[in-house]
Design a protein around this motif. Structure first.
Motif, PDB file in Angstrom:
ATOM      1  N   ASP A   1       1.049  -1.307   0.002  1.00  0.00           N
ATOM      2  CA  ASP A   1       0.234   0.190  -0.524  1.00  0.00           C
ATOM      3  C   ASP A   1       0.855   1.247   0.075  1.00  0.00           C
ATOM      4  O   ASP A   1       1.742   1.417   0.823  1.00  0.00           O
ATOM      5  CB  ASP A   1      -0.601  -0.157   1.290  1.00  0.00           C
TER       6      ASP A   1
ATOM      7  N   THR B   1       1.013   5.530  -1.287  1.00  0.00           N
ATOM      8  CA  THR B   1       0.511   6.651  -1.000  1.00  0.00           C
ATOM      9  C   THR B   1       0.297   7.683  -2.377  1.00  0.00           C
ATOM     10  O   THR B   1      -0.917   8.171  -2.329  1.00  0.00           O
ATOM     11  CB  THR B   1       1.020   7.751  -0.106  1.00  0.00           C
TER      12      THR B   1
ATOM     13  N   HIS C   1      -3.153   1.573  -3.750  1.00  0.00           N
ATOM     14  CA  HIS C   1      -3.410   2.712  -3.303  1.00  0.00           C
ATOM     15  C   HIS C   1      -4.230   3.423  -2.277  1.00  0.00           C
ATOM     16  O   HIS C   1      -4.930   2.228  -2.192  1.00  0.00           O
ATOM     17  CB  HIS C   1      -4.701   3.656  -4.107  1.00  0.00           C
ATOM     18  N   ALA C   2      -3.472   4.206  -1.266  1.00  0.00           N
ATOM     19  CA  ALA C   2      -4.006   3.974   0.144  1.00  0.00           C
ATOM     20  C   ALA C   2      -4.032   5.734   0.332  1.00  0.00           C
ATOM     21  O   ALA C   2      -2.313   6.030  -0.407  1.00  0.00           O
ATOM     22  CB  ALA C   2      -2.966   3.570   0.872  1.00  0.00           C
ATOM     23  N   ARG C   3      -4.182   5.932   1.708  1.00  0.00           N
ATOM     24  CA  ARG C   3      -4.021   7.393   2.287  1.00  0.00           C
ATOM     25  C   ARG C   3      -3.588   6.907   3.307  1.00  0.00           C
ATOM     26  O   ARG C   3      -3.361   5.795   4.447  1.00  0.00           O
ATOM     27  CB  ARG C   3      -5.898   7.725   2.863  1.00  0.00           C
ATOM     28  N   MET C   4      -2.299   8.012   3.413  1.00  0.00           N
ATOM     29  CA  MET C   4      -1.171   6.515   4.804  1.00  0.00           C
ATOM     30  C   MET C   4      -0.730   8.567   5.040  1.00  0.00           C
ATOM     31  O   MET C   4      -0.458   9.211   4.397  1.00  0.00           O
ATOM     32  CB  MET C   4      -0.047   6.443   4.123  1.00  0.00           C
TER      33      MET C   4
ATOM     34  N   ALA D   1      -3.040   3.855   7.685  1.00  0.00           N
ATOM     35  CA  ALA D   1      -3.243   3.554   6.510  1.00  0.00           C
ATOM     36  C   ALA D   1      -4.615   3.588   6.073  1.00  0.00           C
ATOM     37  O   ALA D   1      -4.953   2.739   6.850  1.00  0.00           O
ATOM     38  CB  ALA D   1      -2.437   2.891   5.930  1.00  0.00           C
ATOM     39  N   GLU D   2      -5.405   3.840   5.439  1.00  0.00           N
ATOM     40  CA  GLU D   2      -6.212   3.248   4.712  1.00  0.00           C
ATOM     41  C   GLU D   2      -6.638   2.570   2.803  1.00  0.00           C
ATOM     42  O   GLU D   2      -6.099   3.719   2.308  1.00  0.00           O
ATOM     43  CB  GLU D   2      -7.731   4.697   5.296  1.00  0.00           C
ATOM     44  N   ARG D   3      -6.486   1.184   3.018  1.00  0.00           N
ATOM     45  CA  ARG D   3      -6.323   1.047   1.642  1.00  0.00           C
ATOM     46  C   ARG D   3      -8.374   2.099   0.828  1.00  0.00           C
ATOM     47  O   ARG D   3      -8.835   1.483   1.172  1.00  0.00           O
ATOM     48  CB  ARG D   3      -6.593  -0.122   1.756  1.00  0.00           C
ATOM     49  N   THR D   4      -7.228   2.396  -0.608  1.00  0.00           N
ATOM     50  CA  THR D   4      -8.830   2.317  -1.423  1.00  0.00           C
ATOM     51  C   THR D   4      -8.266   2.333  -2.988  1.00  0.00           C
ATOM     52  O   THR D   4      -9.379   2.996  -3.988  1.00  0.00           O
ATOM     53  CB  THR D   4      -8.075   5.059  -0.732  1.00  0.00           C
ATOM     54  N   HIS D   5      -7.563   1.473  -3.043  1.00  0.00           N
ATOM     55  CA  HIS D   5      -7.454   0.983  -4.481  1.00  0.00           C
ATOM     56  C   HIS D   5      -9.027   0.175  -5.091  1.00  0.00           C
ATOM     57  O   HIS D   5      -9.448  -0.633  -4.508  1.00  0.00           O
ATOM     58  CB  HIS D   5      -5.954   0.139  -4.266  1.00  0.00           C
TER      59      HIS D   5
ATOM     60  N   HIS E   1      -7.088  -1.791   6.551  1.00  0.00           N
ATOM     61  CA  HIS E   1      -6.193  -0.550   8.107  1.00  0.00           C
ATOM     62  C   HIS E   1      -5.535  -0.978   8.048  1.00  0.00           C
ATOM     63  O   HIS E   1      -5.232  -1.224   8.919  1.00  0.00           O
ATOM     64  CB  HIS E   1      -7.535  -0.061   8.181  1.00  0.00           C
TER      65      HIS E   1
END
Length: 247
Positions: free
Chosen positions: A100, A102, A120-123, A136-140, A147
Motif C-alpha cells: 500500500d 500514497t 493506492h492508499a491514504r497514509m 493507512a487506509e486502502r483506497t484501491h 486499515h
C-alpha cells in the motif's frame, strides 16, 4: 547466496531512493499457511523450518531515476507492505502480498513497470518526541479494504545482524520476486521476475510498540497473526534499485 554491498553497484541502477522511519514487524507462521500465497515455482524461504510473515511501514524519499533530478511532488511517499520470504534456484528474496502506498503515479509506475502488487492508499507517517505513528487506509478500487494504525518508539542500537541469525534472515534481503500486479492472477500465471537492490547493511534498533491495529494481513484471507510481533526499527539508508529480469 547473499549480497550485501555498501556502495552503489557497478553498472547503472535504474533508481535511487532513501528509506526511513522503518519498522520490521514479523510473526512466525506455519509454512503450509503461506505456501498457497506463492506461485508454484517459488518455494518458501524458512528459518529453522519456520516461515515468517512481515508487516513493514516506512517512508520512501529522494526518489529519482539515475542521472535525473528528483521531481517535486513525485519523489516522496509512505508505504506499508505485507511480505514473506521465498527462494528460487538458491537465491533468497522478498515476496510481497501487497504494498500500500500514497503516491498515485508511483503506484501506477510500480504496477506497470515493475509488476509489483502496489495498491493506492491514504497514509500518514509522523514522528513526535521520538515516537513514530503510522496510519493507512486502502483506497484501491477492487481491492479488499484494509486499515492500519501503529505507534512505536525506536530504542537502543543493535549490533549488525550476522549471517545465520534470525535478524539477518528477516532484514538483509537484496532480491525481490514478483509475478504481476494482481496477486491472484500472479498465483495462477507462469511469469516471474527477480529484482535486485543495493544498500548498506541495516542499522537495526530495538522497538517498543504502544499502538497496533491492523487488517492488512487479514485482507488477504490470512488468519490474524498470533502473539506479539518480533520488532526491529531501522535507521535511514540509501537504496539503489536495478531492473527486473525474467526468471
Amino acid at each position: 547466496m547473499s549480497f550485501e554491498p555498501s556502495s552503489p553497484p557497478n553498472g547503472l541502477p535504474l533508481m535511487r531512493q532513501r528509506w526511513s522511519q522503518l519498522l520490521f514487524a514479523h510473526w512466525p507462521v506455519p509454512p503450509e499457511v503461506l505456501q498457497p500465497y506463492l506461485p508454484a515455482r517459488l518455494e518458501l524461504d524458512l528459518f529453522e523450518g519456520q516461515a515468517w510473515l512481515g508487516v513493514v511501514p516506512f517512508t520512501m524519499s529522494h526518489i529519482r531515476p539515475l542521472g535525473l533530478p528528483a521531481v517535486p511532488g513525485l519523489n516522496h511517499l509512505h508505504e506499508l507492505n505485507v511480505r514473506t520470504y521465498a527462494r528460487l534456484d538458491g537465491v533468497p528474496g522478498v515476496w510481497f502480498l501487497s504494498l500500500d502506498a500514497t503516491l498515485g503515479l508511483g503506484v501506477w509506475a510500480a504496477r506497470t513497470l515493475f509488476h509489483l502488487p502496489y495498491l493506492h492508499a491514504r497514509m500518514r507517517l509522523t514522528e513526535t518526541n521520538g515516537t513514530l505513528r503510522a496510519t493507512a487506509e486502502r483506497t484501491h478500487r477492487g481491492a479488499a479494504p484494509a486499515h492500519f494504525r501503529a505507534a512505536w518508539t525506536p530504542g537502543a542500537a543493535l549490533p549488525l545482524a550476522q549471517p545465520g541469525t534470525l535478524a539477518h534472515f528477516l532484514t538483509e534481503r537484496y532480491h525481490l520476486y514478483t509475478a504481476g500486479p494482481d496477486l491472484q492472477q500472479a498465483l495462477r500465471g507462469n511469469r516471474l521476475w527477480r529484482g535486485q537492490l543495493y544498500h548498506a547493511p541495516w542499522r537495526l534498533r530495538t522497538a517498543t510498540v504502544s499502538e497496533w491495529e491492523s487488517t492488512v494481513v487479514e485482507s488477504h484471507g490470512l488468519p490474524t497473526p498470533v502473539g506479539p510481533p518480533l520488532l526491529y526499527a531501522a535507521d535511514a539508508l540509501n537504496v539503489w534499485v536495478r531492473e527486473l529480469r525474467r526468471v
